[in-house]
Design a protein around this motif. Structure first.
Motif, PDB file in Angstrom:
ATOM      1  N   UNK A 289    -108.026   5.666   6.001  1.00 21.24           N
ATOM      2  CA  UNK A 289    -108.018   6.549   4.831  1.00 21.24           C
ATOM      3  C   UNK A 289    -106.871   7.555   4.808  1.00 21.24           C
ATOM      4  N   UNK A 290    -106.078   7.569   5.852  1.00 25.90           N
ATOM      5  CA  UNK A 290    -105.000   8.543   5.941  1.00 25.90           C
ATOM      6  C   UNK A 290    -105.487   9.835   6.570  1.00 25.90           C
ATOM      7  N   UNK A 291    -104.612  10.508   7.296  1.00 23.95           N
ATOM      8  CA  UNK A 291    -105.001  11.764   7.925  1.00 23.95           C
ATOM      9  C   UNK A 291    -104.160  12.075   9.138  1.00 23.95           C
ATOM     10  N   UNK A 292    -104.319  13.292   9.615  1.00 23.85           N
ATOM     11  CA  UNK A 292    -103.519  13.781  10.731  1.00 23.85           C
ATOM     12  C   UNK A 292    -103.963  13.206  12.067  1.00 23.85           C
ATOM     13  N   UNK A 293    -102.987  12.968  12.935  1.00 21.30           N
ATOM     14  CA  UNK A 293    -103.250  12.505  14.297  1.00 21.30           C
ATOM     15  C   UNK A 293    -102.465  13.358  15.292  1.00 21.30           C
ATOM     16  N   UNK A 294    -102.302  14.622  14.963  1.00 20.28           N
ATOM     17  CA  UNK A 294    -101.514  15.520  15.813  1.00 20.28           C
ATOM     18  C   UNK A 294    -102.049  15.647  17.233  1.00 20.28           C
ATOM     19  N   UNK A 295    -103.355  15.805  17.438  1.00 25.07           N
ATOM     20  CA  UNK A 295    -103.822  15.941  18.823  1.00 25.07           C
ATOM     21  C   UNK A 295    -103.640  14.671  19.633  1.00 25.07           C
ATOM     22  N   UNK A 296    -103.769  13.516  18.987  1.00 26.03           N
ATOM     23  CA  UNK A 296    -103.621  12.249  19.709  1.00 26.03           C
ATOM     24  C   UNK A 296    -102.177  11.998  20.138  1.00 26.03           C
ATOM     25  N   UNK A 297    -101.217  12.578  19.416  1.00 22.90           N
ATOM     26  CA  UNK A 297     -99.806  12.294  19.709  1.00 22.90           C
ATOM     27  C   UNK A 297     -99.065  13.485  20.321  1.00 22.90           C
ATOM     28  N   UNK A 298     -99.744  14.621  20.478  1.00 18.25           N
ATOM     29  CA  UNK A 298     -99.070  15.821  20.977  1.00 18.25           C
ATOM     30  C   UNK A 298     -98.540  15.648  22.396  1.00 18.25           C
ATOM     31  N   UNK A 299     -99.202  14.819  23.203  1.00 12.79           N
ATOM     32  CA  UNK A 299     -98.737  14.577  24.563  1.00 12.79           C
ATOM     33  C   UNK A 299     -97.899  13.309  24.671  1.00 12.79           C
ATOM     34  N   UNK A 300     -97.619  12.675  23.509  1.00 13.50           N
ATOM     35  CA  UNK A 300     -96.886  11.405  23.493  1.00 13.50           C
ATOM     36  C   UNK A 300     -95.771  11.470  22.458  1.00 13.50           C
ATOM     37  N   UNK A 301     -94.744  12.243  22.710  1.00 15.70           N
ATOM     38  CA  UNK A 301     -93.640  12.342  21.745  1.00 15.70           C
ATOM     39  C   UNK A 301     -92.964  10.990  21.533  1.00 15.70           C
ATOM     40  N   UNK A 302     -92.359  10.851  20.374  1.00 14.76           N
ATOM     41  CA  UNK A 302     -91.513   9.701  20.093  1.00 14.76           C
ATOM     42  C   UNK A 302     -90.067  10.175  20.166  1.00 14.76           C
ATOM     43  N   UNK A 303     -89.327   9.609  21.093  1.00 14.78           N
ATOM     44  CA  UNK A 303     -87.949  10.034  21.305  1.00 14.78           C
ATOM     45  C   UNK A 303     -86.956   9.102  20.631  1.00 14.78           C
ATOM     46  N   UNK A 304     -85.864   9.683  20.153  1.00 17.25           N
ATOM     47  CA  UNK A 304     -84.728   8.911  19.641  1.00 17.25           C
ATOM     48  C   UNK A 304     -83.528   9.281  20.498  1.00 17.25           C
ATOM     49  N   UNK A 305     -82.967   8.284  21.170  1.00 18.57           N
ATOM     50  CA  UNK A 305     -81.854   8.517  22.083  1.00 18.57           C
ATOM     51  C   UNK A 305     -80.535   8.448  21.332  1.00 18.57           C
ATOM     52  N   UNK A 306     -79.771   9.506  21.420  1.00 19.02           N
ATOM     53  CA  UNK A 306     -78.465   9.566  20.771  1.00 19.02           C
ATOM     54  C   UNK A 306     -77.422   8.845  21.625  1.00 19.02           C
ATOM     55  N   UNK A 307     -76.271   8.463  21.030  1.00 19.87           N
ATOM     56  CA  UNK A 307     -75.219   7.804  21.815  1.00 19.87           C
ATOM     57  C   UNK A 307     -74.785   8.611  23.036  1.00 19.87           C
ATOM     58  N   UNK A 308     -74.906   9.927  22.956  1.00 15.83           N
ATOM     59  CA  UNK A 308     -74.530  10.802  24.066  1.00 15.83           C
ATOM     60  C   UNK A 308     -75.522  10.736  25.212  1.00 15.83           C
ATOM     61  N   UNK A 309     -76.680  10.110  24.980  1.00 12.36           N
ATOM     62  CA  UNK A 309     -77.737  10.079  25.984  1.00 12.36           C
ATOM     63  C   UNK A 309     -78.781  11.159  25.777  1.00 12.36           C
ATOM     64  N   UNK A 310     -78.518  12.085  24.871  1.00 11.32           N
ATOM     65  CA  UNK A 310     -79.478  13.147  24.584  1.00 11.32           C
ATOM     66  C   UNK A 310     -80.630  12.602  23.731  1.00 11.32           C
ATOM     67  N   UNK A 311     -81.830  13.067  24.030  1.00 11.55           N
ATOM     68  CA  UNK A 311     -83.000  12.662  23.271  1.00 11.55           C
ATOM     69  C   UNK A 311     -83.372  13.740  22.259  1.00 11.55           C
TER      70      UNK A 311
END
Length: 441
Positions: A289-311
């Motif tokens: 139905x749609x809705x927030x999942x902030x507590x479920x993902x707060x300890x599981x960040x999604x990272x995007x790695x830049x060409x420099x190696x920085x996340x």
């Protein structure tokens, strides 16, 4: 008391809305990374750098006039003469308009105010202070060390005003409201190419839109406040994502801003549902139905790695329901590889090591020199506050952090987004689930 308020705020935050609209970037033209990889770097200069003096006060008095007066009095004791600038924060349990007007009464006429609301509490080396009012006063040795700009909704207007006041700053501090950050960063890039930007996004207790950015004269739920620091001001800054990458990686194959429609060519919500369900999370209602999942993902960040190696770390915020998209608190480029990050022992310790490293990186990568910092701003992500729960005070009062900031006038805020400069990419970005320090010397 403060950490219980934050925990309650977190519960209310993910229970209060059932759509993802709050995460979609707003129109703003009428409107870091692993430790050691981000921060501000300044070359040595032959001219003397200005010293600042500062003072900090905080109060949890129930009466807002009393709380502001107490905080202002304590802050004023740390400086001689009139302040050049006031950083102010409070929670939305108080009338922000009353806080602002009382601050204006308490400060000398003409002293500019850079203010935002914090989620649940303000942060100090002694722990979180629920419902508090905090004031950090800064006095620069030279006139023109700091210039400010504010607008109730237009990034273009605020940036134009700042540019007229200071053409070539060393750095810019910004505060905004959720969804507006990318537009403001883009406007700043046009007018101040190459200038490093740091900041935190205003927050509330329930994700209900009660957040406010305020100046001395006005407050707004879509406000923009900017501070330009002259090249004579000593500064060090950091913004860290204290996580390690895992082997779980996918590709965002269809996106628009903060919204991801497809992951690996399939509906994004299906992948997220499969991932979180495999970890034992009950997200059936939000998935369908749609809705927030902030507590479920707060300890599981999604990272995007830049060409420099920085996340750049991102908080996966919500399901979109039948359309099967998901929303984040930061933009996700189409084609980006998404890496699930591991928070390790961070939540259990209140991110004590991350707090300590944020201070160290800011100190090492800035222009503070032998004099050391005279004032500090702590930016702590609201999602991290959800992740740590009752352990937040343990992190703030941990010896590794509290000993380093002991005696330092420090205003800490819990924010709904963080802005920072990536040194390797030479780029200012919007990010989440980060902790950072801004030190002035």
């Amino acid at each position: 008391f403060g950490h219980h308020l934050l925990a309650c705020a977190a519960v209310a935050l993910f229970a209060s809305i059932d759509s993802a609209k709050a995460f979609v970037p707003t129109e703003v033209s009428r409107p870091f990374s692993l430790p050691g990889n981000s921060g501000s770097r300044y070359a040595a200069s032959s001219r003397a750098l200005n010293m600042v003096s500062s003072g900090f006060g905080i109060s949890v008095a129930e009466s807002t006039p009393v709380a502001v007066a107490d905080a202002a009095k304590a802050a004023a004791a740390g400086i001689e003469g009139e302040p050049s600038l006031a950083f102010v924060s409070c929670t939305v349990t108080r009338s922000v308009e009353e806080v602002r007007t009382e601050v204006a009464k308490a400060l000398p006429e003409g002293c500019p105010v850079h203010g935002i609301t914090s989620s649940g509490a303000l942060l100090t080396k002694d722990g979180s202070k629920g419902g508090a009012v905090g004031i950090l006063l800064i006095k620069g040795d030279a006139e023109g060390s700091f210039e400010t700009a504010y607008d109730a909704e237009s990034a273009e207007a605020a940036v134009k005003d700042l540019k007229e006041k200071m053409k070539d700053p060393a750095a810019i501090l910004m505060s905004a409201t959720p969804g507006a950050e990318e537009g403001i960063l883009e406007e700043l890039k046009k007018s101040f190419p190459g200038v490093q930007v740091y900041g935190g996004t205003a927050a509330d207790n329930e994700l209900s839109g009660d957040w406010q950015v305020f100046s001395r004269d006005a407050q707004s739920s879509t406000g923009i406040s900017l501070i330009a620091l002259s090249k004579d001001v000593k500064i060090g800054a950091s913004m860290l994502g204290p996580y390690e990458e895992t082997d779980k990686k996918v590709t965002a194959t269809k996106t628009e801003g903060r919204r991801v429609f497809e992951i690996d060519g399939k509906p994004a919500a299906d992948w997220v549902n499969e991932w979180l369900s495999s970890l034992g999370d009950d997200i059936k209602e939000q998935y369908e139905n749609g809705g927030l999942i902030l507590p479920q993902t707060a300890q599981r960040p999604i990272g995007i790695k830049k060409p420099s190696g920085e996340y750049v770390t991102n908080h996966l915020a919500a399901f979109g329901g039948e359309e099967k998209f998901v929303d984040f608190f930061a933009p996700i480029p189409e084609g980006a590889e998404l890496v699930v990050m591991d928070s390790g022992e961070g939540p259990a310790t209140g991110y004590a090591d991350a707090l300590s490293k944020a201070y160290d990186v800011a100190l090492e990568q800035g222009s503070l020199g032998e004099g050391g910092p005279k004032a500090g701003l702590l930016v702590f992500c609201g999602g991290m506050a959800i992740a740590v729960g009752d352990n937040l005070d343990a992190g703030l009062s941990s010896e590794g952090f509290s000993a380093k900031v002991d005696g330092l006038p420090l205003l800490g805020m819990t924010c709904f987004g963080e802005q920072a400069y990536l040194a390797g990419e030479k780029e200012n970005v919007q990010r989440n689930l980060s902790v950072g320090m801004i030190l002035l010397g």
